[in-house]
Design an enzyme around this catalytic site. Sequence first.
Site, PDB file in Angstrom:
ATOM      1  N   ASP A  40       0.831  -1.204   0.000  1.00 44.02           N
ATOM      2  CA  ASP A  40       0.000   0.000   0.000  1.00 44.02           C
ATOM      3  C   ASP A  40       0.869   1.260   0.000  1.00 44.02           C
ATOM      4  O   ASP A  40       0.509   2.279  -0.598  1.00 44.02           O
ATOM      5  CB  ASP A  40      -0.924   0.004   1.218  1.00 44.02           C
ATOM      6  CG  ASP A  40      -2.054  -1.000   1.076  1.00 44.02           C
ATOM      7  OD1 ASP A  40      -2.509  -1.228  -0.062  1.00 44.02           O
ATOM      8  OD2 ASP A  40      -2.470  -1.575   2.098  1.00 44.02           O
ATOM      9  N   GLY A  41       2.021   1.194   0.681  1.00 44.55           N
ATOM     10  CA  GLY A  41       2.950   2.337   0.698  1.00 44.55           C
ATOM     11  C   GLY A  41       3.420   2.668  -0.714  1.00 44.55           C
ATOM     12  O   GLY A  41       3.521   3.845  -1.079  1.00 44.55           O
TER      13      GLY A  41
ATOM     14  N   ASN B 209      -5.344   8.444   1.600  1.00 47.05           N
ATOM     15  CA  ASN B 209      -5.710   7.840   2.888  1.00 47.05           C
ATOM     16  C   ASN B 209      -6.213   8.885   3.883  1.00 47.05           C
ATOM     17  O   ASN B 209      -7.338   8.832   4.315  1.00 47.05           O
ATOM     18  CB  ASN B 209      -4.509   7.132   3.520  1.00 47.05           C
ATOM     19  CG  ASN B 209      -4.418   5.664   3.147  1.00 47.05           C
ATOM     20  OD1 ASN B 209      -5.341   5.120   2.558  1.00 47.05           O
ATOM     21  ND2 ASN B 209      -3.306   5.043   3.497  1.00 47.05           N
ATOM     22  N   GLU B 210      -5.317   9.803   4.253  1.00 47.98           N
ATOM     23  CA  GLU B 210      -5.674  10.741   5.312  1.00 47.98           C
ATOM     24  C   GLU B 210      -4.663  11.864   5.436  1.00 47.98           C
ATOM     25  O   GLU B 210      -3.557  11.793   4.887  1.00 47.98           O
ATOM     26  CB  GLU B 210      -5.780  10.043   6.682  1.00 47.98           C
ATOM     27  CG  GLU B 210      -4.472   9.684   7.371  1.00 47.98           C
ATOM     28  CD  GLU B 210      -3.798   8.464   6.828  1.00 47.98           C
ATOM     29  OE1 GLU B 210      -2.730   8.638   6.182  1.00 47.98           O
ATOM     30  OE2 GLU B 210      -4.285   7.353   6.998  1.00 47.98           O
TER      31      GLU B 210
ATOM     32  N   ARG C 230      -8.277  19.923  22.144  1.00 50.98           N
ATOM     33  CA  ARG C 230      -6.949  19.926  22.763  1.00 50.98           C
ATOM     34  C   ARG C 230      -6.549  18.471  22.962  1.00 50.98           C
ATOM     35  O   ARG C 230      -7.302  17.696  23.550  1.00 50.98           O
ATOM     36  CB  ARG C 230      -7.005  20.660  24.103  1.00 50.98           C
ATOM     37  CG  ARG C 230      -5.650  20.811  24.791  1.00 50.98           C
ATOM     38  CD  ARG C 230      -5.822  21.538  26.111  1.00 50.98           C
ATOM     39  NE  ARG C 230      -6.129  22.938  25.906  1.00 50.98           N
ATOM     40  CZ  ARG C 230      -5.267  23.933  26.118  1.00 50.98           C
ATOM     41  NH1 ARG C 230      -4.048  23.686  26.537  1.00 50.98           N
ATOM     42  NH2 ARG C 230      -5.633  25.173  25.938  1.00 50.98           N
TER      43      ARG C 230
ATOM     44  N   ASP D  53      -3.603  15.106  21.396  1.00 50.74           N
ATOM     45  CA  ASP D  53      -2.413  14.713  20.623  1.00 50.74           C
ATOM     46  C   ASP D  53      -2.529  15.102  19.155  1.00 50.74           C
ATOM     47  O   ASP D  53      -1.522  15.352  18.499  1.00 50.74           O
ATOM     48  CB  ASP D  53      -2.199  13.198  20.717  1.00 50.74           C
ATOM     49  CG  ASP D  53      -1.559  12.801  22.036  1.00 50.74           C
ATOM     50  OD1 ASP D  53      -1.325  13.695  22.869  1.00 50.74           O
ATOM     51  OD2 ASP D  53      -1.290  11.598  22.230  1.00 50.74           O
TER      52      ASP D  53
ATOM     53  N   ALA E 263      -6.366  11.051  21.297  1.00 53.26           N
ATOM     54  CA  ALA E 263      -6.222  11.361  22.725  1.00 53.26           C
ATOM     55  C   ALA E 263      -6.611  12.795  23.073  1.00 53.26           C
ATOM     56  O   ALA E 263      -5.778  13.610  23.487  1.00 53.26           O
ATOM     57  CB  ALA E 263      -4.776  11.075  23.164  1.00 53.26           C
TER      58      ALA E 263
HETATM   59  P1  NAD Z   1       3.783   1.751   6.940  1.00 53.80           P
HETATM   60  O1  NAD Z   1       4.901   1.068   6.252  1.00 53.80           O
HETATM   61  O2  NAD Z   1       3.924   2.129   8.395  1.00 53.80           O
HETATM   62  O3  NAD Z   1       2.475   0.838   6.730  1.00 53.80           O
HETATM   63  C1  NAD Z   1       1.299   1.090   7.327  1.00 53.80           C
HETATM   64  C2  NAD Z   1       0.329  -0.077   7.140  1.00 53.80           C
HETATM   65  O4  NAD Z   1      -0.916   0.510   6.750  1.00 53.80           O
HETATM   66  C3  NAD Z   1       0.667  -1.131   6.099  1.00 53.80           C
HETATM   67  O5  NAD Z   1       0.383  -2.396   6.646  1.00 53.80           O
HETATM   68  C4  NAD Z   1      -0.295  -0.821   4.953  1.00 53.80           C
HETATM   69  O6  NAD Z   1      -0.651  -1.980   4.201  1.00 53.80           O
HETATM   70  C5  NAD Z   1      -1.465  -0.284   5.712  1.00 53.80           C
HETATM   71  N1  NAD Z   1      -2.337   0.566   4.920  1.00 53.80           N
HETATM   72  C6  NAD Z   1      -2.009   1.631   4.153  1.00 53.80           C
HETATM   73  N2  NAD Z   1      -3.111   2.132   3.579  1.00 53.80           N
HETATM   74  C7  NAD Z   1      -4.138   1.351   3.999  1.00 53.80           C
HETATM   75  C8  NAD Z   1      -5.529   1.376   3.784  1.00 53.80           C
HETATM   76  N3  NAD Z   1      -6.094   2.316   3.029  1.00 53.80           N
HETATM   77  N4  NAD Z   1      -6.296   0.450   4.402  1.00 53.80           N
HETATM   78  C9  NAD Z   1      -5.750  -0.498   5.209  1.00 53.80           C
HETATM   79  N5  NAD Z   1      -4.449  -0.570   5.461  1.00 53.80           N
HETATM   80  C10 NAD Z   1      -3.664   0.365   4.870  1.00 53.80           C
HETATM   81  O7  NAD Z   1       3.437   3.091   6.176  1.00 53.80           O
HETATM   82  P2  NAD Z   1       3.208   3.308   4.631  1.00 53.80           P
HETATM   83  O8  NAD Z   1       3.241   2.007   3.900  1.00 53.80           O
HETATM   84  O9  NAD Z   1       4.087   4.421   4.187  1.00 53.80           O
HETATM   85  O10 NAD Z   1       1.689   3.811   4.668  1.00 53.80           O
HETATM   86  C11 NAD Z   1       1.337   5.062   5.191  1.00 53.80           C
HETATM   87  C12 NAD Z   1       0.023   4.869   5.888  1.00 53.80           C
HETATM   88  O11 NAD Z   1       0.274   4.213   7.111  1.00 53.80           O
HETATM   89  C13 NAD Z   1      -0.653   6.142   6.279  1.00 53.80           C
HETATM   90  O12 NAD Z   1      -1.429   6.666   5.234  1.00 53.80           O
HETATM   91  C14 NAD Z   1      -1.484   5.684   7.462  1.00 53.80           C
HETATM   92  O13 NAD Z   1      -2.817   5.368   7.092  1.00 53.80           O
HETATM   93  C15 NAD Z   1      -0.823   4.434   7.939  1.00 53.80           C
HETATM   94  N6  NAD Z   1      -0.442   4.605   9.332  1.00 53.80           N
HETATM   95  C16 NAD Z   1      -1.135   3.892  10.258  1.00 53.80           C
HETATM   96  C17 NAD Z   1      -0.865   4.058  11.608  1.00 53.80           C
HETATM   97  C18 NAD Z   1      -1.654   3.247  12.587  1.00 53.80           C
HETATM   98  O14 NAD Z   1      -2.458   2.412  12.144  1.00 53.80           O
HETATM   99  N7  NAD Z   1      -1.484   3.495  13.871  1.00 53.80           N
HETATM  100  C19 NAD Z   1       0.120   4.943  12.017  1.00 53.80           C
HETATM  101  C20 NAD Z   1       0.806   5.659  11.054  1.00 53.80           C
HETATM  102  C21 NAD Z   1       0.508   5.492   9.697  1.00 53.80           C
END
Ligand code: NAD
Length: 267
Positions: free
Chosen positions: A45-46, A122-123, A148, A150, A185
């Site tokens: 996905d990345g 994504n976001e 207020r 994180d 949070a």
């Molecule tokens: P990464 O290597 O940390 O991978 C994040 C994980 O999120 C991977 O397993 C990937 O398959 C999964 N992912 C990405 N988009 C997805 C989607 N639309 N639905 C379900 N799973 C999804 O980071 P990356 O590959 O550079 O991806 C960046 C994404 O990681 C950000 O867009 C964010 O959504 C996600 N992320 C998640 C968290 C968390 O779940 N706590 C924290 C930081 C970032």
Amino acid sequence: MKFAIVSKGDARSEQIKGTMTQYLTDFELEYNANEPDLVISVGGDGTFLEAFHTYVHRLGSTAFIGVHTGHLGFYADWVPDEVEKLIIEIAKTPFQVVEYPLLEVIIRAKSGGSEDRFLALNEATIKTADGSVVFDVEIKGEHFETFRGDGLCVSTPSGSTAYNKALGGGIIHPSLDAIQLTEMASINNRVFRTIGSPLILPKHHTCLLKPIVDRSFLIAIDHFTTNYTNVKSIQCRVAEERIRFARFRQFPFWNRVRDSFVADDNH
Ligand code: NAD
């Protein structure tokens, strides 16, 4: 038809990229990294997010497809074993297109009047390395709350299974034109109060975040984070642009949710 391939860069992805490029060229498709009609992402996905941002300037004329070389991805949902079948399908063009909504983010500066505009698949997340974030949150031009905590996450429907899900947000089907606001949070006590629930906003309901305390903010658009100072406001809404996926077979969204989070044996 012109195509391009964005690879994760590891040996397996590079090998699949090489095979696909060779076969598709044999089928007389043209490799064109500047103006592709179809972008194939090979990795996870990345890698798909990287491909999206590389071609974000030509969403109207480029469709995307993802092959995964690790675990099942949400965007990268073709497995390496299916690559030959996929090549034949691509060569048989034209293909069907499915569109998903995107998030538009506009970051405006306090002085100088500059603004940065982004599209997220994504976001967007807004955090700080410097204590809590403190924002006035406006929805459709009306003050809604003072947040207020994180940070905040504003996700697309297809991003609702990513960071948003980890924050307790709901999963939204990508046929709905909406964005979701989830809290990280939040501080809730007699002085500070937030809604505490994820909010789902329809198209045209703009959410405006106005910093109250002057901080530097870590603003992430998908996988890319930038440190911003001098922020007047961060505006989020459903974008006019949409991402187009090339569809060669059915893989319904709820099946992908089930296979990724519940079971991978199709039962
Ligand atoms: P990464 O290597 O940390 O991978 C994040 C994980 O999120 C991977 O397993 C990937 O398959 C999964 N992912 C990405 N988009 C997805 C989607 N639309 N639905 C379900 N799973 C999804 O980071 P990356 O590959 O550079 O991806 C960046 C994404 O990681 C950000 O867009 C964010 O959504 C996600 N992320 C998640 C968290 C968390 O779940 N706590 C924290 C930081 C970032």
